[in-house]
Design a protein around this motif. Structure first.
Motif, PDB file in Angstrom:
ATOM      1  N   LEU A 109       2.899  -6.869   3.430  1.00 18.42           N
ATOM      2  CA  LEU A 109       3.553  -7.462   4.588  1.00 18.42           C
ATOM      3  C   LEU A 109       3.251  -8.955   4.599  1.00 18.42           C
ATOM      4  O   LEU A 109       2.117  -9.354   4.774  1.00 18.42           O
ATOM      5  N   VAL A 112       5.827 -11.169  10.050  1.00 18.35           N
ATOM      6  CA  VAL A 112       6.422 -10.380  11.132  1.00 18.35           C
ATOM      7  C   VAL A 112       7.026 -11.346  12.120  1.00 18.35           C
ATOM      8  O   VAL A 112       6.349 -12.279  12.557  1.00 18.35           O
ATOM      9  N   TRP A 114       9.897 -11.377  15.693  1.00 19.07           N
ATOM     10  CA  TRP A 114      10.650 -10.491  16.570  1.00 19.07           C
ATOM     11  C   TRP A 114      11.182 -11.252  17.760  1.00 19.07           C
ATOM     12  O   TRP A 114      10.736 -12.348  18.083  1.00 19.07           O
ATOM     13  N   ILE A 161       8.538   1.775  20.901  1.00 13.01           N
ATOM     14  CA  ILE A 161       7.426   0.839  20.704  1.00 13.01           C
ATOM     15  C   ILE A 161       6.156   1.421  21.319  1.00 13.01           C
ATOM     16  O   ILE A 161       5.056   1.256  20.795  1.00 13.01           O
ATOM     17  N   VAL A 165       2.736   1.946  19.271  1.00 17.06           N
ATOM     18  CA  VAL A 165       1.447   1.379  19.677  1.00 17.06           C
ATOM     19  C   VAL A 165       0.376   2.463  19.745  1.00 17.06           C
ATOM     20  O   VAL A 165      -0.776   2.234  19.381  1.00 17.06           O
ATOM     21  N   ILE A 168      -0.703   2.897  16.271  1.00 13.79           N
ATOM     22  CA  ILE A 168      -1.470   1.716  15.870  1.00 13.79           C
ATOM     23  C   ILE A 168      -2.898   1.844  16.380  1.00 13.79           C
ATOM     24  O   ILE A 168      -3.862   1.550  15.676  1.00 13.79           O
ATOM     25  N   GLU A 172      -6.412   1.865  14.428  1.00 13.85           N
ATOM     26  CA  GLU A 172      -7.493   0.930  14.754  1.00 13.85           C
ATOM     27  C   GLU A 172      -8.815   1.645  14.926  1.00 13.85           C
ATOM     28  O   GLU A 172      -9.850   1.196  14.436  1.00 13.85           O
ATOM     29  N   LEU A 175     -10.206   2.673  11.605  1.00 10.95           N
ATOM     30  CA  LEU A 175     -10.783   1.548  10.867  1.00 10.95           C
ATOM     31  C   LEU A 175     -12.144   1.171  11.431  1.00 10.95           C
ATOM     32  O   LEU A 175     -13.082   0.884  10.703  1.00 10.95           O
TER      33      LEU A 175
ATOM     34  N   GLU B 180      -4.586  -8.196   7.796  1.00  8.34           N
ATOM     35  CA  GLU B 180      -3.134  -8.187   7.917  1.00  8.34           C
ATOM     36  C   GLU B 180      -2.693  -7.124   8.922  1.00  8.34           C
ATOM     37  O   GLU B 180      -1.759  -7.326   9.707  1.00  8.34           O
ATOM     38  N   PHE B 181      -3.384  -5.975   8.881  1.00  7.87           N
ATOM     39  CA  PHE B 181      -3.052  -4.929   9.824  1.00  7.87           C
ATOM     40  C   PHE B 181      -3.312  -5.387  11.258  1.00  7.87           C
ATOM     41  O   PHE B 181      -2.527  -5.110  12.169  1.00  7.87           O
ATOM     42  N   PHE B 184      -0.467  -7.414  12.417  1.00  7.38           N
ATOM     43  CA  PHE B 184       0.662  -6.517  12.639  1.00  7.38           C
ATOM     44  C   PHE B 184       0.497  -5.820  13.985  1.00  7.38           C
ATOM     45  O   PHE B 184       1.423  -5.778  14.811  1.00  7.38           O
ATOM     46  N   ALA B 185      -0.687  -5.308  14.247  1.00  5.94           N
ATOM     47  CA  ALA B 185      -0.970  -4.595  15.491  1.00  5.94           C
ATOM     48  C   ALA B 185      -0.793  -5.521  16.686  1.00  5.94           C
ATOM     49  O   ALA B 185      -0.216  -5.141  17.715  1.00  5.94           O
ATOM     50  N   ASN B 187       1.134  -8.098  17.007  1.00  8.14           N
ATOM     51  CA  ASN B 187       2.551  -8.319  17.278  1.00  8.14           C
ATOM     52  C   ASN B 187       3.176  -7.136  18.013  1.00  8.14           C
ATOM     53  O   ASN B 187       3.906  -7.308  18.990  1.00  8.14           O
ATOM     54  N   LEU B 188       2.893  -5.925  17.526  1.00 12.38           N
ATOM     55  CA  LEU B 188       3.484  -4.750  18.147  1.00 12.38           C
ATOM     56  C   LEU B 188       3.024  -4.591  19.588  1.00 12.38           C
ATOM     57  O   LEU B 188       3.804  -4.218  20.470  1.00 12.38           O
ATOM     58  N   LYS B 189       1.757  -4.894  19.827  1.00 10.14           N
ATOM     59  CA  LYS B 189       1.260  -4.755  21.197  1.00 10.14           C
ATOM     60  C   LYS B 189       1.930  -5.771  22.119  1.00 10.14           C
ATOM     61  O   LYS B 189       2.237  -5.461  23.274  1.00 10.14           O
ATOM     62  N   GLU B 190       2.181  -6.951  21.597  1.00 10.81           N
ATOM     63  CA  GLU B 190       2.881  -7.966  22.392  1.00 10.81           C
ATOM     64  C   GLU B 190       4.270  -7.504  22.763  1.00 10.81           C
ATOM     65  O   GLU B 190       4.715  -7.655  23.904  1.00 10.81           O
TER      66      GLU B 190
END
Lengths: 183, 198
Positions: A109, A112, A114, A161, A165, A168, A172, A175, B180-181, B184-185, B187-190
Motif C-alpha cells: 500500500l 490512501v 478519500w 465502514i 473499523v 481493523i 490492532e 498486533l 503502514e497498517f 491505513f487504520a 484513515n479508515l477511522k477518520e
C-alpha cells in the motif's frame, strides 16, 4: 583520517547498501576521502570491514549493545566508535522500514486518499443524498528497478465502514498482543 | 442506472413522484431550482423542514420521509438527464410522464426548469468508482527470509474485492508493515467518524 571522512564513508555505504544507489562505487568512495591521509588500498580495506557490519545490523535489526560487540574487534578510534553508534541510532528506523518493504514481494500500500460525498445516483431513491466515502488505494510493486502503481477506487457507506473499523480494531489488538509477546 | 436513456426506474420512484404531485406549482418550481442550484454547487441541499412548513402553509401534509424522497428524486432526475445526450424539453416531459405517475402539470414544471438549466448542468460524470464487495485480512509474522535472517516482523495482508459499474468483480491483494497498517487504520477511522457525524 578525520571524523568527516569516516562519516562520509558510513553514509555513502548506507546509500549503496540500503538505498541501492548505484553511483556509490569504490572510486566514488576513494574520491570522497582524497584529502585524508589514507591510500586507496586502505580505503578499500576499511570499506570491506564496514560493509558487512552495516548489512548485518540493518538486516538483523540489532540493538546498540549488539552493535558494540560487533565493533569491538575493529578497535576503532574512540570518536569513530561513538559516531558509528550515534549514526546507527539515527538511521535505524528508516533502514528498518526499507528492509521491511523489501520483504513485501507483491503489492504494498503506497497511498490512501478519500473524500466524503452525498450519493446522488442509486438503484433506490431512499439511498440518494446519503453520505458515502470514496476511497482510493494506491498499490505499488517493484518491477525490475521500476515502481508500478495501480489505483483502486471504491465507494463505501456508513454500515460498511463501521464493519471495516471493527475488523481493523481486531487486527490492532492482535498486533498489540504479538508485539507484547515479542518484548 | 439510466432513467432517461435506458428507461430504468429506481425503486421508490413512483411513491416519490406521488408526493411531488401534491406540491403547489410555485413551490415545486422553487424546489426544482434549489436542486439544480445544489447540483452546480451554487447552493446547499434543500432542507426538508423548510419545505414541510411551506407545504403546511398550503394545507398539504407530507411526512419528513415523503418530502425527503421528493428532494432525492429530483436530484436523481436532473443528474440523470444531464447524462443523457441531447435531451430536449419535450422528450424530458414525455419520458417522465410515461415512466412515472407524474401529473402533466407537475411534469411541465420540471421540464421547464430542465430546459432553462440544461446548459449549466455539465455531464456530471463520476469516475469509475466501484463498490466494496469483500474485505479479508490476515496477520502473519515473517520469522526468516533470504534477505534478512533475523528480522522478525508482523505483516498484515489484505484481500479486497471491488465490483465496478459493469458488475465485474476484481480482487486485489496487498501487504502492509505495522507502521503502514497504522496509517491505513487511522484513515479508515477518520472516514468512520465523518460518516457518523453527517
Amino acid at each position: 583520517m578525520e571524523l568527516k571522512h569516516f562519516d562520509f564513508l558510513l553514509s555513502s555505504l548506507v546509500k549503496k547498501l540500503y538505498h541501492k544507489d548505484k553511483s556509490i562505487t569504490n572510486e566514488y568512495l576513494q574520491e570522497g576521502v582524497i584529502d585524508s591521509q589514507l591510500g586507496n588500498d586502505q580505503v578499500l580495506t576499511l570499506v570491506d570491514t564496514l560493509e558487512p557490519i552495516l548489512l548485518e545490523i540493518g538486516h538483523s535489526d540489532l540493538s546498540q549493545n549488539a552493535l558494540e560487540k560487533l565493533l569491538e574487534p575493529l578497535e576503532l578510534r574512540q570518536d569513530f566508535h561513538q559516531h558509528f553508534l550515534k549514526y546507527w541510532e539515527q538511521q535505524r528506523d528508516e533502514i528498518r522500514s526499507i528492509v521491511r518493504n523489501e520483504l513485501i514481494f507483491n503489492d504494498r500500500l503506497s497511498g490512501v486518499s478519500w473524500r466524503v460525498d452525498m450519493k446522488t445516483n442509486s438503484k433506490k431513491i431512499s439511498n440518494i443524498n446519503q453520505p458515502i466515502a470514496i476511497v482510493e488505494l494506491l498499490l505499488s510493486r517493484n518491477q525490475q528497478e521500476r515502481e508500478d502503481t495501480k489505483s483502486i477506487m471504491f465507494e463505501i457507506d456508513k454500515t460498511q465502514i463501521s464493519n471495516l473499523v471493527n475488523q481493523i480494531e481486531e487486527i490492532e489488538s492482535l498486533l498489540e498482543k504479538g508485539i507484547q509477546q515479542k518484548n | 442506472m439510466s432513467f432517461f436513456s435506458e428507461k430504468r426506474s429506481p425503486k421508490g420512484i413512483f411513491t416519490a413522484i406521488n408526493s411531488l404531485n401534491k406540491f403547489p406549482q410555485q413551490l415545486l418550481a422553487k424546489l426544482c431550482q434549489d436542486v439544480v442550484d445544489a447540483l452546480q454547487y451554487k447552493g446547499s441541499v434543500p432542507q426538508v423542514s423548510h419545505y414541510q412548513s411551506e407545504l403546511e402553509k398550503n394545507s398539504i401534509e407530507l411526512g419528513k420521509n415523503e418530502v425527503q424522497s421528493t428532494i432525492n428524486v429530483l436530484f436523481f432526475l436532473y443528474r440523470d438527464a444531464s447524462r443523457a445526450s441531447n435531451l430536449d424539453q419535450k422528450q424530458f416531459l414525455e419520458i417522465l410522464e410515461k415512466q412515472t405517475g407524474i401529473t402533466n402539470q407537475a411534469g411541465k414544471v420540471l421540464a421547464t426548469i430542465w430546459e432553462r438549466e440544461k446548459q449549466n448542468l455539465p455531464s456530471l460524470n463520476m469516475p469509475n468508482v466501484g463498490k466494496l464487495i469483500d474485505f479479508k485480512w490476515k496477520v502473519g509474522v515473517t520469522f526468516s527470509s533470504s534477505i534478512s535472517e533475523n528480522l522478525v516482523t508482523p505483516f498484515v495482508t489484505i484481500n479486497i474485492s471491488v465490483s465496478n459499474t459493469d458488475d465485474l468483480v476484481q480482487t486485489h491483494s496487498f501487504e502492509m508493515s505495522v507502521p503502514e497498517f497504522k496509517e491505513f487504520a487511522r484513515n479508515l477511522k477518520e472516514i468512520n467518524q465523518l460518516l457518523e457525524v453527517i
